[in-house]
Write an enzyme that holds these catalytic residues in place. Structure first.
Site, PDB file in Angstrom:
ATOM      1  N   THR A  88      -0.739  -8.640  -1.047  1.00  0.00           N
ATOM      2  CA  THR A  88      -0.510  -9.923  -1.123  1.00  0.00           C
ATOM      3  C   THR A  88      -1.639 -10.835  -0.561  1.00  0.00           C
ATOM      4  O   THR A  88      -2.036 -11.878  -1.151  1.00  0.00           O
ATOM      5  CB  THR A  88       0.914 -10.354  -0.600  1.00  0.00           C
ATOM      6  OG1 THR A  88       1.648  -9.573  -0.949  1.00  0.00           O
ATOM      7  CG2 THR A  88       1.124 -11.802  -0.643  1.00  0.00           C
ATOM      8  N   THR A  89      -1.824 -10.438   0.608  1.00  0.00           N
ATOM      9  CA  THR A  89      -3.078 -11.201   1.343  1.00  0.00           C
ATOM     10  C   THR A  89      -4.469 -11.246   0.691  1.00  0.00           C
ATOM     11  O   THR A  89      -5.068 -12.183   0.558  1.00  0.00           O
ATOM     12  CB  THR A  89      -3.170 -10.644   2.656  1.00  0.00           C
ATOM     13  OG1 THR A  89      -1.785 -10.269   3.301  1.00  0.00           O
ATOM     14  CG2 THR A  89      -4.160 -11.478   3.739  1.00  0.00           C
ATOM     15  N   TRP A  90      -4.623 -10.026   0.151  1.00  0.00           N
ATOM     16  CA  TRP A  90      -5.853 -10.092  -0.674  1.00  0.00           C
ATOM     17  C   TRP A  90      -5.929 -11.072  -1.763  1.00  0.00           C
ATOM     18  O   TRP A  90      -6.790 -11.532  -1.997  1.00  0.00           O
ATOM     19  CB  TRP A  90      -6.390  -8.609  -1.000  1.00  0.00           C
ATOM     20  CG  TRP A  90      -7.649  -8.454  -1.552  1.00  0.00           C
ATOM     21  CD1 TRP A  90      -8.715  -9.213  -1.335  1.00  0.00           C
ATOM     22  CD2 TRP A  90      -8.146  -7.283  -2.267  1.00  0.00           C
ATOM     23  NE1 TRP A  90      -9.975  -8.612  -2.159  1.00  0.00           N
ATOM     24  CE2 TRP A  90      -9.336  -7.415  -2.812  1.00  0.00           C
ATOM     25  CE3 TRP A  90      -7.338  -6.130  -2.812  1.00  0.00           C
ATOM     26  CZ2 TRP A  90     -10.032  -6.631  -3.411  1.00  0.00           C
ATOM     27  CZ3 TRP A  90      -8.154  -5.310  -3.701  1.00  0.00           C
ATOM     28  CH2 TRP A  90      -9.338  -5.515  -3.927  1.00  0.00           C
ATOM     29  N   HIS A 109       8.123 -13.388  -3.536  1.00  0.00           N
ATOM     30  CA  HIS A 109       8.330 -11.885  -3.623  1.00  0.00           C
ATOM     31  C   HIS A 109       9.640 -11.731  -4.534  1.00  0.00           C
ATOM     32  O   HIS A 109      10.104 -10.688  -4.785  1.00  0.00           O
ATOM     33  CB  HIS A 109       8.627 -11.309  -2.575  1.00  0.00           C
ATOM     34  CG  HIS A 109       7.441 -11.254  -1.364  1.00  0.00           C
ATOM     35  ND1 HIS A 109       6.086 -10.698  -1.710  1.00  0.00           N
ATOM     36  CD2 HIS A 109       7.312 -11.163   0.009  1.00  0.00           C
ATOM     37  CE1 HIS A 109       5.455 -10.776  -0.707  1.00  0.00           C
ATOM     38  NE2 HIS A 109       6.069 -11.137   0.223  1.00  0.00           N
ATOM     39  N   ARG A 163       1.286  -1.745  -6.221  1.00  0.00           N
ATOM     40  CA  ARG A 163       0.576  -0.779  -5.766  1.00  0.00           C
ATOM     41  C   ARG A 163       1.440   0.561  -5.874  1.00  0.00           C
ATOM     42  O   ARG A 163       2.431   0.531  -5.851  1.00  0.00           O
ATOM     43  CB  ARG A 163      -0.039  -0.773  -4.416  1.00  0.00           C
ATOM     44  CG  ARG A 163       1.114  -0.609  -3.360  1.00  0.00           C
ATOM     45  CD  ARG A 163       0.531  -1.363  -2.055  1.00  0.00           C
ATOM     46  NE  ARG A 163      -0.541  -0.423  -1.528  1.00  0.00           N
ATOM     47  CZ  ARG A 163      -1.097  -0.639  -0.383  1.00  0.00           C
ATOM     48  NH1 ARG A 163      -0.691  -1.539   0.580  1.00  0.00           N
ATOM     49  NH2 ARG A 163      -2.265   0.182   0.185  1.00  0.00           N
ATOM     50  N   SER A 189       2.996   1.644   3.904  1.00  0.00           N
ATOM     51  CA  SER A 189       2.376   0.073   4.523  1.00  0.00           C
ATOM     52  C   SER A 189       3.443  -0.774   4.752  1.00  0.00           C
ATOM     53  O   SER A 189       3.464  -1.486   5.837  1.00  0.00           O
ATOM     54  CB  SER A 189       1.539  -0.701   3.311  1.00  0.00           C
ATOM     55  OG  SER A 189       0.870  -1.989   3.887  1.00  0.00           O
ATOM     56  N   TYR A 196      -2.953  -2.680  -7.764  1.00  0.00           N
ATOM     57  CA  TYR A 196      -3.736  -2.568  -6.434  1.00  0.00           C
ATOM     58  C   TYR A 196      -5.015  -1.474  -6.708  1.00  0.00           C
ATOM     59  O   TYR A 196      -6.090  -1.944  -6.352  1.00  0.00           O
ATOM     60  CB  TYR A 196      -2.972  -2.423  -5.401  1.00  0.00           C
ATOM     61  CG  TYR A 196      -3.773  -2.399  -3.919  1.00  0.00           C
ATOM     62  CD1 TYR A 196      -4.004  -3.651  -3.409  1.00  0.00           C
ATOM     63  CD2 TYR A 196      -4.121  -1.481  -3.165  1.00  0.00           C
ATOM     64  CE1 TYR A 196      -4.768  -3.871  -2.037  1.00  0.00           C
ATOM     65  CE2 TYR A 196      -4.924  -1.436  -2.039  1.00  0.00           C
ATOM     66  CZ  TYR A 196      -5.120  -2.636  -1.659  1.00  0.00           C
ATOM     67  OH  TYR A 196      -5.854  -2.752  -0.302  1.00  0.00           O
ATOM     68  N   ARG A 252      -4.064  -3.753   8.107  1.00  0.00           N
ATOM     69  CA  ARG A 252      -3.832  -2.343   8.733  1.00  0.00           C
ATOM     70  C   ARG A 252      -4.942  -1.567   8.248  1.00  0.00           C
ATOM     71  O   ARG A 252      -5.897  -1.274   9.016  1.00  0.00           O
ATOM     72  CB  ARG A 252      -2.671  -1.708   8.512  1.00  0.00           C
ATOM     73  CG  ARG A 252      -2.277  -0.544   9.079  1.00  0.00           C
ATOM     74  CD  ARG A 252      -0.853   0.103   8.717  1.00  0.00           C
ATOM     75  NE  ARG A 252      -1.058   0.618   7.414  1.00  0.00           N
ATOM     76  CZ  ARG A 252      -1.353   1.918   7.171  1.00  0.00           C
ATOM     77  NH1 ARG A 252      -1.887   2.690   8.330  1.00  0.00           N
ATOM     78  NH2 ARG A 252      -1.493   2.619   6.012  1.00  0.00           N
ATOM     79  N   GLY A 257      -5.780  -1.016   3.993  1.00  0.00           N
ATOM     80  CA  GLY A 257      -6.070  -1.566   3.003  1.00  0.00           C
ATOM     81  C   GLY A 257      -6.664  -0.266   1.774  1.00  0.00           C
ATOM     82  O   GLY A 257      -7.202  -0.666   1.056  1.00  0.00           O
TER      83      GLY A 257
END
Length: 322
Positions: A77-79, A137, A159, A167, A222, A288, A290
């Site tokens: 999500t962050t990426w 989400h 992913r 994760s 991912y 963490r 990735g």
């Protein structure tokens, strides 16, 4: 543990009578962290989230220009947020600039969450100029009807479930040390009992939509994004209506955006190393490792086999594989 000792995102809030009545009728399971999960429309949520989901479903009005980023927690999500923000705003903010918003803000601070924004005249979603960039989400079935009926774009990223579980477990633990034991959380994940789970139903819903409505839903894995980020970024830019021009290609804007949004760059920024989001989550918990395949260092062969068998059974002949 006292309520005040819990991270903000775990603290219960007052819920409406409608939500209380709904909760009383739903299947329930103990959460990985203090509290319970409730199965609503086939997916698991804490009561605090349920109230916000109901409000969102009842009040949110989608626009055709909206761009939604849809993920399960801990699926990249962050990426994805960073890349889409950089793509859409690249004429306003030079990806090479040390003053870029992604240098001074955690990506989650630049992207409102559909189900967590207050529904009023001042909320960040409703006041944003087009295109509104919105994260969620929510599974497909739980999206507001206005989103389902709109011409808006949905980008879905998932992913491998083995890495997703790993994760998710680490993320829970980094934000809340009272997380259940490894074996207990694995058993629950295998049954689909986790935040916004089951994993397989969530992914399959959007996978089918991407096949039926490819102009509206773009489905990414991912692992594929990590293997060939440049071409996937170009595909993403084209899909959301911000294609990379030949002129931009000539001065390597794709590489510039990928460098700006890379794990190494973002994770080493001070803004992402310390402090908390308004939700109470540690900013550092979103960075963490990735990596692809880190599950091999943590899951036993028996655990890996179990998830592989469930994945094969759940996804069947859909064409979706991991």
């Amino acid at each position: 543990m006292e309520k005040s000792d819990l991270p903000k995102y775990l603290q219960e809030e007052e819920v409406s009578e409608e939500c209380r009545e709904l909760i009383s009728s739903l299947p329930t399971e103990k959460d990985w962290v203090p509290g319970n999960l409730y199965q609503y429309q086939g997916f698991w949520h804490p009561s605090k989230y349920l109230q916000k989901i109901l409000t969102c479903q009842n009040q949110f009005q989608a626009r055709a220009s909206d761009i939604f980023l849809v993920t399960l927690p801990k699926s990249g999500t962050t990426w994805l947020k960073a890349m889409v923000f950089a793509l859409v705003n690249r004429t306003t903010y030079d990806p090479k600039s040390t003053q870029h918003p992604l240098v001074s803000n955690n990506p989650h601070e630049l992207f409102p969450f559909l189900e967590f924004e207050p529904r009023n005249d001042d909320n960040q979603v409703d006041s944003s100029p087009p295109p509104r960039l919105i994260a969620t989400h929510l599974p497909l079935v739980s999206l507001p009807e206005s989103v389902k009926k709109s011409a808006c774009k949905l980008v879905y990223l998932c992913r491998n479930p083995k890495d997703n579980f790993l994760s998710l477990w680490h993320w829970h633990f980094s934000n809340n040390p009272t997380t259940e034991k490894w074996e207990e959380t694995f058993e629950k994940f295998s049954r689909g009992v986790n935040l916004y789970g089951p994993f397989w139903d969530h992914a399959l819903g959007y996978w089918k939509q991407s096949l039926e409505n490819p102009e509206r839903v773009l489905f990414f894995k991912y692992e594929e994004l990590k293997e060939d980020p440049g071409n996937h970024l170009r595909k993403l830019a084209e899909f959301i209506g911000f294609p990379i021009s030949k002129e931009e290609e000539s001065f390597n804007v794709v590489d510039q955006i990928l460098e700006l949004c890379s794990f190494d760059h973002l994770s080493n920024l001070e803004v992402n190393r310390t402090g908390k989001l308004l939700s109470g989550h540690n900013k550092s918990s979103f960075f963490r490792r990735g990596e692809v395949g880190d599950w091999k260092n943590h899951l036993t062969p028996k655990m890996a086999q179990k998830l592989d068998e469930i994945t094969k059974e759940k996804l069947g002949a859909s064409g979706l594989t991991f």
